[in-house]
Design a protein around this motif. Sequence first.
Motif, PDB file in Angstrom:
ATOM      1  N   PRO A 126     -43.573  30.023  -0.933  1.00 44.96           N
ATOM      2  CA  PRO A 126     -44.959  29.870  -0.480  1.00 44.96           C
ATOM      3  C   PRO A 126     -46.004  30.134  -1.582  1.00 44.96           C
ATOM      4  O   PRO A 126     -47.159  29.758  -1.440  1.00 44.96           O
ATOM      5  CB  PRO A 126     -45.106  30.919   0.632  1.00 44.96           C
ATOM      6  N   PHE A 127     -45.578  30.747  -2.669  1.00 47.30           N
ATOM      7  CA  PHE A 127     -46.515  31.149  -3.713  1.00 47.30           C
ATOM      8  C   PHE A 127     -46.450  30.285  -4.971  1.00 47.30           C
ATOM      9  O   PHE A 127     -47.411  30.215  -5.717  1.00 47.30           O
ATOM     10  CB  PHE A 127     -46.258  32.607  -4.121  1.00 47.30           C
ATOM     11  N   PHE A 128     -45.289  29.686  -5.227  1.00 50.53           N
ATOM     12  CA  PHE A 128     -45.077  28.988  -6.492  1.00 50.53           C
ATOM     13  C   PHE A 128     -44.374  27.660  -6.281  1.00 50.53           C
ATOM     14  O   PHE A 128     -43.457  27.560  -5.473  1.00 50.53           O
ATOM     15  CB  PHE A 128     -44.214  29.831  -7.444  1.00 50.53           C
ATOM     16  N   GLU A 129     -44.765  26.669  -7.063  1.00 49.66           N
ATOM     17  CA  GLU A 129     -44.082  25.380  -7.068  1.00 49.66           C
ATOM     18  C   GLU A 129     -42.956  25.449  -8.097  1.00 49.66           C
ATOM     19  O   GLU A 129     -43.185  25.815  -9.251  1.00 49.66           O
ATOM     20  CB  GLU A 129     -45.062  24.272  -7.444  1.00 49.66           C
ATOM     21  N   PHE A 130     -41.743  25.120  -7.693  1.00 54.28           N
ATOM     22  CA  PHE A 130     -40.583  25.229  -8.576  1.00 54.28           C
ATOM     23  C   PHE A 130     -40.624  24.165  -9.670  1.00 54.28           C
ATOM     24  O   PHE A 130     -40.776  22.980  -9.381  1.00 54.28           O
ATOM     25  CB  PHE A 130     -39.289  25.085  -7.779  1.00 54.28           C
ATOM     26  N   GLN A 131     -40.506  24.616 -10.913  1.00 60.48           N
ATOM     27  CA  GLN A 131     -40.365  23.716 -12.060  1.00 60.48           C
ATOM     28  C   GLN A 131     -39.377  24.378 -13.007  1.00 60.48           C
ATOM     29  O   GLN A 131     -39.739  25.322 -13.721  1.00 60.48           O
ATOM     30  CB  GLN A 131     -41.712  23.509 -12.768  1.00 60.48           C
ATOM     31  N   GLU A 132     -38.134  23.927 -12.968  1.00 55.84           N
ATOM     32  CA  GLU A 132     -37.062  24.576 -13.729  1.00 55.84           C
ATOM     33  C   GLU A 132     -37.441  24.785 -15.194  1.00 55.84           C
ATOM     34  O   GLU A 132     -37.947  23.897 -15.862  1.00 55.84           O
ATOM     35  CB  GLU A 132     -35.765  23.762 -13.648  1.00 55.84           C
ATOM     36  N   GLY A 133     -37.197  26.008 -15.673  1.00 57.35           N
ATOM     37  CA  GLY A 133     -37.444  26.358 -17.061  1.00 57.35           C
ATOM     38  C   GLY A 133     -38.883  26.706 -17.389  1.00 57.35           C
ATOM     39  O   GLY A 133     -39.182  27.193 -18.466  1.00 57.35           O
ATOM     40  N   ARG A 134     -39.788  26.481 -16.449  1.00 58.54           N
ATOM     41  CA  ARG A 134     -41.211  26.742 -16.702  1.00 58.54           C
ATOM     42  C   ARG A 134     -41.500  28.238 -16.670  1.00 58.54           C
ATOM     43  O   ARG A 134     -41.043  28.966 -15.795  1.00 58.54           O
ATOM     44  CB  ARG A 134     -42.077  26.046 -15.659  1.00 58.54           C
ATOM     45  N   LEU A 135     -42.264  28.710 -17.653  1.00 59.80           N
ATOM     46  CA  LEU A 135     -42.759  30.085 -17.665  1.00 59.80           C
ATOM     47  C   LEU A 135     -44.086  30.123 -16.921  1.00 59.80           C
ATOM     48  O   LEU A 135     -44.859  29.172 -16.963  1.00 59.80           O
ATOM     49  CB  LEU A 135     -42.987  30.565 -19.094  1.00 59.80           C
ATOM     50  N   PHE A 136     -44.365  31.235 -16.252  1.00 61.04           N
ATOM     51  CA  PHE A 136     -45.651  31.400 -15.580  1.00 61.04           C
ATOM     52  C   PHE A 136     -46.055  32.864 -15.647  1.00 61.04           C
ATOM     53  O   PHE A 136     -45.225  33.747 -15.853  1.00 61.04           O
ATOM     54  CB  PHE A 136     -45.591  30.900 -14.129  1.00 61.04           C
ATOM     55  N   PHE A 137     -47.341  33.099 -15.513  1.00 58.27           N
ATOM     56  CA  PHE A 137     -47.873  34.451 -15.554  1.00 58.27           C
ATOM     57  C   PHE A 137     -48.247  34.912 -14.155  1.00 58.27           C
ATOM     58  O   PHE A 137     -48.678  34.109 -13.329  1.00 58.27           O
ATOM     59  CB  PHE A 137     -49.120  34.511 -16.441  1.00 58.27           C
ATOM     60  N   MET A 138     -48.103  36.208 -13.927  1.00 58.18           N
ATOM     61  CA  MET A 138     -48.488  36.810 -12.659  1.00 58.18           C
ATOM     62  C   MET A 138     -49.275  38.071 -12.987  1.00 58.18           C
ATOM     63  O   MET A 138     -48.766  38.958 -13.667  1.00 58.18           O
ATOM     64  CB  MET A 138     -47.252  37.164 -11.833  1.00 58.18           C
ATOM     65  N   ASP A 139     -50.517  38.145 -12.531  1.00 49.87           N
ATOM     66  CA  ASP A 139     -51.317  39.350 -12.719  1.00 49.87           C
ATOM     67  C   ASP A 139     -51.131  40.254 -11.510  1.00 49.87           C
ATOM     68  O   ASP A 139     -51.204  39.795 -10.364  1.00 49.87           O
ATOM     69  CB  ASP A 139     -52.802  38.991 -12.853  1.00 49.87           C
ATOM     70  N   PHE A 140     -50.893  41.546 -11.786  1.00 51.11           N
ATOM     71  CA  PHE A 140     -50.669  42.529 -10.740  1.00 51.11           C
ATOM     72  C   PHE A 140     -51.587  43.712 -10.931  1.00 51.11           C
ATOM     73  O   PHE A 140     -51.953  44.051 -12.051  1.00 51.11           O
ATOM     74  CB  PHE A 140     -49.231  43.065 -10.792  1.00 51.11           C
TER      75      PHE A 140
END
Length: 129
Positions: free
Chosen positions: A34-48
């Motif tokens: 529900p939070f992320f679209e899957f794209q194999e091998g892709r890096l993404f950032f998450m701020d917490f």
Amino acid sequence: MENQEQERQSFSKHLTQNEVKDRIIFFSYTDVAPFFEFQEGRLFFMDFTDSLGKAWTFIGTFYANPEVGKYVSIKCPQFSSEKGLKANDEVIFTERPRRESDAPWKKFNVIIKRNIRLFGQDIWRELKV
């Protein structure tokens, strides 16, 4: 209905010994879809933001494996060390509402719960470190 909406706004995981040792958290993609679209091998950032108000940025990666399916890894070495994460700790990520001025990646609050035994009873409490 409110509980269903809350469930969609957060995801959580009880940490394994390997995750604690390697300072990385693995989620089945179905848990975070529900939070992320899957794209194999892709890096993404998450701020917490943790329960003490400290800001963190984690790096996540999408993977696909024929044996285990799609999954996401979230690297959090400094967070893991500072918080003293242990096996079976529950890490709960709750999505924060987006503002127009925000960066394009998702922002979350993170809570850590630890099981302690008190007077013969198991009690889950929020870890404030």
